[in-house]
Design an enzyme around this catalytic site. Structure first.
Site, PDB file in Angstrom:
ATOM      1  N   GLU A  39     -20.759 -61.832  49.089  1.00 13.45           N
ATOM      2  CA  GLU A  39     -20.758 -63.284  48.838  1.00 13.45           C
ATOM      3  C   GLU A  39     -20.625 -63.591  47.354  1.00 13.45           C
ATOM      4  O   GLU A  39     -21.476 -64.254  46.772  1.00 13.45           O
ATOM      5  CB  GLU A  39     -22.067 -63.909  49.351  1.00 13.45           C
ATOM      6  N   TYR A  91     -30.241 -74.393  32.360  1.00 13.57           N
ATOM      7  CA  TYR A  91     -30.633 -72.988  32.165  1.00 13.57           C
ATOM      8  C   TYR A  91     -30.631 -72.573  30.700  1.00 13.57           C
ATOM      9  O   TYR A  91     -30.839 -71.397  30.402  1.00 13.57           O
ATOM     10  CB  TYR A  91     -29.661 -72.043  32.876  1.00 13.57           C
ATOM     11  N   CYS A 148     -28.075 -90.302  27.983  1.00 13.82           N
ATOM     12  CA  CYS A 148     -29.319 -90.676  27.330  1.00 13.82           C
ATOM     13  C   CYS A 148     -30.460 -89.727  27.700  1.00 13.82           C
ATOM     14  O   CYS A 148     -31.383 -90.106  28.425  1.00 13.82           O
ATOM     15  CB  CYS A 148     -29.650 -92.120  27.676  1.00 13.82           C
ATOM     16  N   GLU A 149     -30.346 -88.506  27.256  1.00 11.19           N
ATOM     17  CA  GLU A 149     -31.358 -87.464  27.458  1.00 11.19           C
ATOM     18  C   GLU A 149     -31.265 -86.526  26.265  1.00 11.19           C
ATOM     19  O   GLU A 149     -30.163 -86.134  25.881  1.00 11.19           O
ATOM     20  CB  GLU A 149     -31.054 -86.629  28.713  1.00 11.19           C
ATOM     21  N   TYR A 180     -20.236 -73.197  38.993  1.00 11.45           N
ATOM     22  CA  TYR A 180     -21.401 -74.062  38.799  1.00 11.45           C
ATOM     23  C   TYR A 180     -21.141 -75.100  37.704  1.00 11.45           C
ATOM     24  O   TYR A 180     -22.025 -75.472  36.958  1.00 11.45           O
ATOM     25  CB  TYR A 180     -22.660 -73.223  38.497  1.00 11.45           C
TER      26      TYR A 180
HETATM   27  C1  LIG Z   1     -25.517 -68.533  44.993  1.00  8.64           C
HETATM   28  C2  LIG Z   1     -25.368 -67.553  46.093  1.00  8.64           C
HETATM   29  C3  LIG Z   1     -24.339 -66.593  46.058  1.00  8.64           C
HETATM   30  C4  LIG Z   1     -23.385 -66.451  44.914  1.00  8.64           C
HETATM   31  O1  LIG Z   1     -23.997 -66.079  43.733  1.00  8.64           O
HETATM   32  P1  LIG Z   1     -23.101 -65.706  42.449  1.00  8.64           P
HETATM   33  O2  LIG Z   1     -24.094 -65.305  41.442  1.00  8.64           O
HETATM   34  O3  LIG Z   1     -22.349 -66.918  42.069  1.00  8.64           O
HETATM   35  O4  LIG Z   1     -22.198 -64.580  42.855  1.00  8.64           O
HETATM   36  C5  LIG Z   1     -24.222 -65.745  47.140  1.00  8.64           C
HETATM   37  N1  LIG Z   1     -25.078 -65.815  48.189  1.00  8.64           N
HETATM   38  C6  LIG Z   1     -26.067 -66.724  48.247  1.00  8.64           C
HETATM   39  C7  LIG Z   1     -26.946 -66.750  49.427  1.00  8.64           C
HETATM   40  C8  LIG Z   1     -26.253 -67.617  47.205  1.00  8.64           C
HETATM   41  O5  LIG Z   1     -27.243 -68.501  47.265  1.00  8.64           O
END
Ligand SMILES: *Cc1c(COP(=O)(O)O)cnc(C)c1O
Length: 419
Positions: free
Chosen positions: A273, A316, A342-343, A371
């Protein structure tokens, strides 16, 4: 960096001067490089050729329909965390069987939508969620495919806000408690156990936490076998980091090889993922300098993009490289690059050594493809910026800038309060 290079002193994306795009769409805008995106997909997929696997792009990193459609055409699936992301994935042509659904707060509406779409699996985050999914599947007279998201309790050594696989995080089910949940799931009428899942955090620059997580999952897989529970999928999540400044994350090739090595011959289809590593360095945010502002001790460069467009620095303390669109070799100065919001937390860069910038100059905030836009908001009633996709000499506005009318869409003023 990648497809973003200076040519004759002007920053380009591919063959297109960013200045030319700015003239057409105005600033701020997001700009993505299609060739870079392609290269990143290839870099991830190449070491996986011949391996039974499915890469499910984590859509929360970038959910542009254009980008997602391109990924779908190249065989990628999607990791979704909401009904809205599921909708976008399906609309982009991602087949249901290539979609995994993660996240701690799935609603019944979202669950039913995902069952109807025939997704690969739900990644279960809690005991109660498992029960609710069983009920929803029962109502639809279907079986819901699930894997349990195991919290392996490993420290990913990343920012605490993007660490997800430690005991104190809200994500997943403790590795010790997971066996009991699997046994429970096995007895549920409308649940089909298909896999096991973990995702330990984001922006990891070291391989060892990934390997530790695999080891812990393997122990659990063996215990499941002893109980007669056979799985189809091993979902290893995402999390591989990228270079924002001087980080040296492993190359995707080394990551994939190391992880597959650790997995060994399990006979399971491996699911990945990745989010950031695919899109992060394929995108930038271009913004114009509005004002220079000198205070007693500081110089502020006020630009027309802020935390509503790119919140990572504010949220972050993230570092993003700043590059002027026009290469200026002249004198440099130390500045804070701040937005119009305004922060006090509204900044894009702090204490940066940059060339002298003046009103009208444009800068690129690098590594903003992940992101970035997905976290944009309308705070301060600022329209969201457009997104532009560049392919060599051509570019396409894949999302137009929001209008002021868009900002009030769906709002009504009750007559009763006018009395
Ligand atoms: C955010 C997320 C990702 C992807 O994370 P990356 O750091 O962008 O690769 C994969 N799986 C789950 C469940 C996530 O919440």
């Amino acid at each position: 960096m990648h497809d973003f290079e200076y040519r004759q002193g002007k920053l380009h994306c591919g063959e297109v001067p960013l200045e030319a795009i700015a003239r057409e769409v105005g600033t701020p805008f997001y700009c993505y490089s299609l060739p870079t995106l392609h290269r990143h997909i290839q870099a991830f997929e190449e070491p996986l050729s011949g391996v039974d696997h499915q890469t499910c792009f984590a859509m929360k990193a970038n959910s542009s329909l254009a980008i997602l459609t391109y990924m779908a055409r190249h065989g990628l699936g999607a990791d979704v965390v909401s009904g809205g992301e599921l909708y976008r994935a399906l609309k982009s042509g991602v087949p249901g069987e290539k979609i995994v659904y993660s996240g701690v707060g799935k609603t019944t509406g979202e669950i039913e939508m995902a069952i109807a779409a025939g997704i690969m699996m739900f990644n279960i985050e809690s005991e109660q969620e498992l029960e609710v999914i069983n009920e929803c599947a029962g109502t639809l007279e279907k079986k819901a495919p699930i894997s349990i998201r195991v919290n392996p309790d490993v420290d990913p050594m990343t920012h605490p806000y993007i660490s997800t696989g430690m005991r104190e995080n809200k994500f997943g089910i403790d590795v010790e408690a997971s066996l009991a949940q699997y046994l429970k799931a096995r007895d549920m009428e409308n649940i089909e156990i298909v896999g096991i899942d973990c995702h330990i955090g984001s922006q990891l620059t070291d391989l060892s936490p990934f390997i530790d997580a695999v080891q812990r999952l393997k122990m659990l897989i063996n215990r499941l076998k002893e109980h007669g529970i056979e799985l189809k999928y091993l979902d290893l999540g995402g999390g591989l980091g990228i270079t924002y400044s001087d980080e040296e994350p492993p190359h995707p090739r080394d990551y994939v090889r190391a992880v597959l090595d650790a997995v060994g011959p399990l006979g399971l289809k491996v699911i990945f993922e990745p989010g950031r590593v695919i899109v992060g360095n394929a995108g930038i945010l271009v913004t114009s300098v509005l004002y220079r502002k000198q205070t007693g001790t500081k110089t502020f460069i006020v630009v027309d993009a802020g935390m509503s467009d790119l919140i990572r620095p504010s949220l972050y303390g993230a570092y993003h490289d700043i590059r002027p669109l026009e290469d200026k070799p002249e004198a440099r100065e130390k500045v804070d690059v701040v937005g119009p919001i305004c922060e006090s937390g509204d900044f894009l860069a702090k204490n940066r050594d940059l060339p002298m910038l003046g009103r009208g100059d444009m800068i690129a905030v690098m590594s903003a493809g992940a992101y970035g836009f997905t976290m944009a908001s309308n705070y301060n009633s600022r329209p969201k910026p457009p997104e532009v996709l560049v392919d060599g000499t051509r570019y396409y506005v894949v999302l137009k800038r929001q209008s002021y009318e868009d900002l009030v869409l769906g709002e009504t003023v009750p007559k009763a309060i006018l009395k």
